[in-house]
Design a protein around this motif. Structure first.
Motif, PDB file in Angstrom:
ATOM      1  N   ALA A 110       4.488  21.642 -11.441  1.00  0.00           N
ATOM      2  CA  ALA A 110       5.088  22.421 -10.357  1.00  0.00           C
ATOM      3  C   ALA A 110       4.473  22.055  -9.015  1.00  0.00           C
ATOM      4  O   ALA A 110       5.181  21.938  -8.002  1.00  0.00           O
ATOM      5  N   ARG A 111       3.163  21.845  -8.998  1.00  0.00           N
ATOM      6  CA  ARG A 111       2.492  21.483  -7.742  1.00  0.00           C
ATOM      7  C   ARG A 111       2.972  20.131  -7.243  1.00  0.00           C
ATOM      8  O   ARG A 111       3.242  19.964  -6.050  1.00  0.00           O
ATOM      9  N   SER A 112       3.111  19.140  -8.130  1.00  0.00           N
ATOM     10  CA  SER A 112       3.574  17.815  -7.710  1.00  0.00           C
ATOM     11  C   SER A 112       5.007  17.875  -7.195  1.00  0.00           C
ATOM     12  O   SER A 112       5.356  17.198  -6.221  1.00  0.00           O
ATOM     13  N   GLU A 113       5.855  18.691  -7.828  1.00  0.00           N
ATOM     14  CA  GLU A 113       7.237  18.842  -7.349  1.00  0.00           C
ATOM     15  C   GLU A 113       7.280  19.478  -5.963  1.00  0.00           C
ATOM     16  O   GLU A 113       8.031  19.037  -5.099  1.00  0.00           O
ATOM     17  N   SER A 114       6.470  20.502  -5.736  1.00  0.00           N
ATOM     18  CA  SER A 114       6.483  21.174  -4.434  1.00  0.00           C
ATOM     19  C   SER A 114       5.907  20.268  -3.345  1.00  0.00           C
ATOM     20  O   SER A 114       6.412  20.246  -2.222  1.00  0.00           O
ATOM     21  N   ILE A 115       4.876  19.485  -3.662  1.00  0.00           N
ATOM     22  CA  ILE A 115       4.299  18.553  -2.682  1.00  0.00           C
ATOM     23  C   ILE A 115       5.316  17.476  -2.321  1.00  0.00           C
ATOM     24  O   ILE A 115       5.518  17.162  -1.146  1.00  0.00           O
ATOM     25  N   ALA A 116       5.982  16.911  -3.335  1.00  0.00           N
ATOM     26  CA  ALA A 116       6.990  15.879  -3.076  1.00  0.00           C
ATOM     27  C   ALA A 116       8.131  16.432  -2.230  1.00  0.00           C
ATOM     28  O   ALA A 116       8.598  15.776  -1.284  1.00  0.00           O
ATOM     29  N   ALA A 117       8.592  17.629  -2.518  1.00  0.00           N
ATOM     30  CA  ALA A 117       9.682  18.243  -1.749  1.00  0.00           C
ATOM     31  C   ALA A 117       9.249  18.505  -0.310  1.00  0.00           C
ATOM     32  O   ALA A 117      10.019  18.268   0.634  1.00  0.00           O
ATOM     33  N   TYR A 118       8.027  18.980  -0.120  1.00  0.00           N
ATOM     34  CA  TYR A 118       7.530  19.255   1.221  1.00  0.00           C
ATOM     35  C   TYR A 118       7.444  17.973   2.048  1.00  0.00           C
ATOM     36  O   TYR A 118       7.863  17.934   3.210  1.00  0.00           O
ATOM     37  N   ILE A 119       6.923  16.913   1.455  1.00  0.00           N
ATOM     38  CA  ILE A 119       6.786  15.646   2.190  1.00  0.00           C
ATOM     39  C   ILE A 119       8.156  15.067   2.508  1.00  0.00           C
ATOM     40  O   ILE A 119       8.387  14.539   3.603  1.00  0.00           O
ATOM     41  N   ARG A 120       9.105  15.155   1.561  1.00  0.00           N
ATOM     42  CA  ARG A 120      10.465  14.656   1.818  1.00  0.00           C
ATOM     43  C   ARG A 120      11.111  15.390   2.997  1.00  0.00           C
ATOM     44  O   ARG A 120      11.822  14.787   3.786  1.00  0.00           O
ATOM     45  N   SER A 121      10.875  16.703   3.097  1.00  0.00           N
ATOM     46  CA  SER A 121      11.478  17.460   4.189  1.00  0.00           C
ATOM     47  C   SER A 121      10.740  17.248   5.508  1.00  0.00           C
ATOM     48  O   SER A 121      11.357  17.231   6.569  1.00  0.00           O
ATOM     49  N   THR A 122       9.427  17.066   5.460  1.00  0.00           N
ATOM     50  CA  THR A 122       8.639  16.885   6.675  1.00  0.00           C
ATOM     51  C   THR A 122       8.725  15.461   7.210  1.00  0.00           C
ATOM     52  O   THR A 122       8.776  15.252   8.420  1.00  0.00           O
ATOM     53  N   PHE A 123       8.745  14.477   6.325  1.00  0.00           N
ATOM     54  CA  PHE A 123       8.798  13.060   6.704  1.00  0.00           C
ATOM     55  C   PHE A 123       9.998  12.400   6.018  1.00  0.00           C
ATOM     56  O   PHE A 123       9.827  11.637   5.064  1.00  0.00           O
ATOM     57  N   PRO A 124      11.221  12.679   6.477  1.00  0.00           N
ATOM     58  CA  PRO A 124      12.401  12.156   5.767  1.00  0.00           C
ATOM     59  C   PRO A 124      12.540  10.633   5.815  1.00  0.00           C
ATOM     60  O   PRO A 124      13.233  10.050   4.983  1.00  0.00           O
ATOM     61  N   GLU A 125      11.866   9.974   6.744  1.00  0.00           N
ATOM     62  CA  GLU A 125      11.985   8.523   6.871  1.00  0.00           C
ATOM     63  C   GLU A 125      11.092   7.765   5.896  1.00  0.00           C
ATOM     64  O   GLU A 125      11.186   6.547   5.781  1.00  0.00           O
ATOM     65  N   TYR A 177       0.829  -1.202   0.000  1.00  0.00           N
ATOM     66  CA  TYR A 177       0.000   0.000   0.000  1.00  0.00           C
ATOM     67  C   TYR A 177       0.863   1.252   0.000  1.00  0.00           C
ATOM     68  O   TYR A 177       1.955   1.272   0.561  1.00  0.00           O
ATOM     69  N   ARG A 178       0.327   2.284  -0.619  1.00  0.00           N
ATOM     70  CA  ARG A 178       0.926   3.615  -0.603  1.00  0.00           C
ATOM     71  C   ARG A 178      -0.200   4.629  -0.392  1.00  0.00           C
ATOM     72  O   ARG A 178      -1.374   4.302  -0.547  1.00  0.00           O
ATOM     73  N   ILE A 179       0.195   5.844  -0.068  1.00  0.00           N
ATOM     74  CA  ILE A 179      -0.784   6.903   0.141  1.00  0.00           C
ATOM     75  C   ILE A 179      -0.652   7.897  -1.005  1.00  0.00           C
ATOM     76  O   ILE A 179       0.429   8.469  -1.206  1.00  0.00           O
ATOM     77  N   ARG A 180      -1.721   8.084  -1.760  1.00  0.00           N
ATOM     78  CA  ARG A 180      -1.695   9.059  -2.852  1.00  0.00           C
ATOM     79  C   ARG A 180      -2.146  10.401  -2.289  1.00  0.00           C
ATOM     80  O   ARG A 180      -3.240  10.540  -1.776  1.00  0.00           O
ATOM     81  N   VAL A 234       1.669  11.959  -6.937  1.00  0.00           N
ATOM     82  CA  VAL A 234       2.612  11.885  -5.821  1.00  0.00           C
ATOM     83  C   VAL A 234       2.054  10.858  -4.841  1.00  0.00           C
ATOM     84  O   VAL A 234       0.923  11.000  -4.358  1.00  0.00           O
ATOM     85  N   VAL A 235       2.841   9.805  -4.596  1.00  0.00           N
ATOM     86  CA  VAL A 235       2.451   8.777  -3.633  1.00  0.00           C
ATOM     87  C   VAL A 235       3.547   8.659  -2.587  1.00  0.00           C
ATOM     88  O   VAL A 235       4.714   8.949  -2.850  1.00  0.00           O
ATOM     89  N   VAL A 236       3.167   8.219  -1.412  1.00  0.00           N
ATOM     90  CA  VAL A 236       4.076   8.185  -0.269  1.00  0.00           C
ATOM     91  C   VAL A 236       4.079   6.800   0.358  1.00  0.00           C
ATOM     92  O   VAL A 236       3.020   6.203   0.556  1.00  0.00           O
ATOM     93  N   THR A 256      -3.275   9.257   8.562  1.00  0.00           N
ATOM     94  CA  THR A 256      -3.995  10.200   9.424  1.00  0.00           C
ATOM     95  C   THR A 256      -3.250  11.525   9.558  1.00  0.00           C
ATOM     96  O   THR A 256      -3.875  12.579   9.631  1.00  0.00           O
ATOM     97  N   ARG A 257      -1.913  11.469   9.560  1.00  0.00           N
ATOM     98  CA  ARG A 257      -1.133  12.717   9.630  1.00  0.00           C
ATOM     99  C   ARG A 257      -1.181  13.470   8.304  1.00  0.00           C
ATOM    100  O   ARG A 257      -1.289  14.698   8.281  1.00  0.00           O
ATOM    101  N   LEU A 258      -1.082  12.752   7.185  1.00  0.00           N
ATOM    102  CA  LEU A 258      -1.118  13.402   5.866  1.00  0.00           C
ATOM    103  C   LEU A 258      -2.510  13.932   5.529  1.00  0.00           C
ATOM    104  O   LEU A 258      -2.641  14.931   4.818  1.00  0.00           O
ATOM    105  N   LYS A 259      -3.540  13.296   6.018  1.00  0.00           N
ATOM    106  CA  LYS A 259      -4.915  13.709   5.727  1.00  0.00           C
ATOM    107  C   LYS A 259      -5.193  15.108   6.280  1.00  0.00           C
ATOM    108  O   LYS A 259      -5.981  15.853   5.713  1.00  0.00           O
ATOM    109  N   GLN A 260      -4.504  15.478   7.353  1.00  0.00           N
ATOM    110  CA  GLN A 260      -4.675  16.818   7.914  1.00  0.00           C
ATOM    111  C   GLN A 260      -4.091  17.883   6.983  1.00  0.00           C
ATOM    112  O   GLN A 260      -4.597  18.987   6.894  1.00  0.00           O
TER     113      GLN A 260
END
Length: 158
Positions: free
Chosen positions: A93-108, A79-82, A122-124, A138-142
């Protein structure tokens, strides 16, 4: 007397044959081996606790490490989270900024940004079970209210 010995021998052989069938079922009744996904990515020797000492040759430890490295390219269903799916002019541009934000917020957590004509996605994560994905979901849904969990081929957990 010979007949009695022959009959007893025959009964013993029949009894042994029946017992062997109980212990060793036919190949067509055996179930395929299952991977215990709860132990994937964990050093099995670390589970033994501090009171147990394992004396192991360096070659054996190296062989286990090589086995893990060689199988790291494997994939499995999981499973992944879209968090994003779009095809408008600003989607790239939006997908790049979302991916960069998630990488910095959730580096693991692994972040995958893909383009399947005409959509940017963008999937996580690489989660083996839906329950594992729910914690991060639940954290990403917020942050991303349109996020949802999808079933997908994932990378072998490390």
């Amino acid at each position: 007397m010979k007949r009695i010995i022959a009959i007893l021998s025959l009964l013993a052989a029949l009894s042994f044959s029946l017992r062997a069938q109980e212990l060793f079922p036919a190949a067509d009744t055996l179930l395929p081996a299952q991977v215990d996904s709860t132990l994937l990515g964990i050093d099995p020797l670390s589970l033994m606790g501090p009171s147990i000492t394992v004396n192991q040759s360096p070659q054996m430890k190296r062989a286990l490490s090589l086995y893990i490295i060689n199988n790291s390219a494997r994939t499995l269903q999981g499973y992944r989270i879209r968090v994003y799916f779009g095809n408008d002019q600003a989607a790239r541009a939006r997908s790049e900024s979302i991916a960069a934000y998630i990488r910095s917020t959730f580096p693991e957590v692994a972040v995958y940004r893909t383009y399947e004509k005409p959509n940017f996605k963008v999937v996580v994560g690489d989660f083996r079970t839906r329950d594992e994905a729910l914690g991060l979901y639940t954290r990403l849904k917020q942050i991303y209210p349109t996020a949802f969990i999808i079933k997908e081929t994932i990378n072998y957990p490390r």
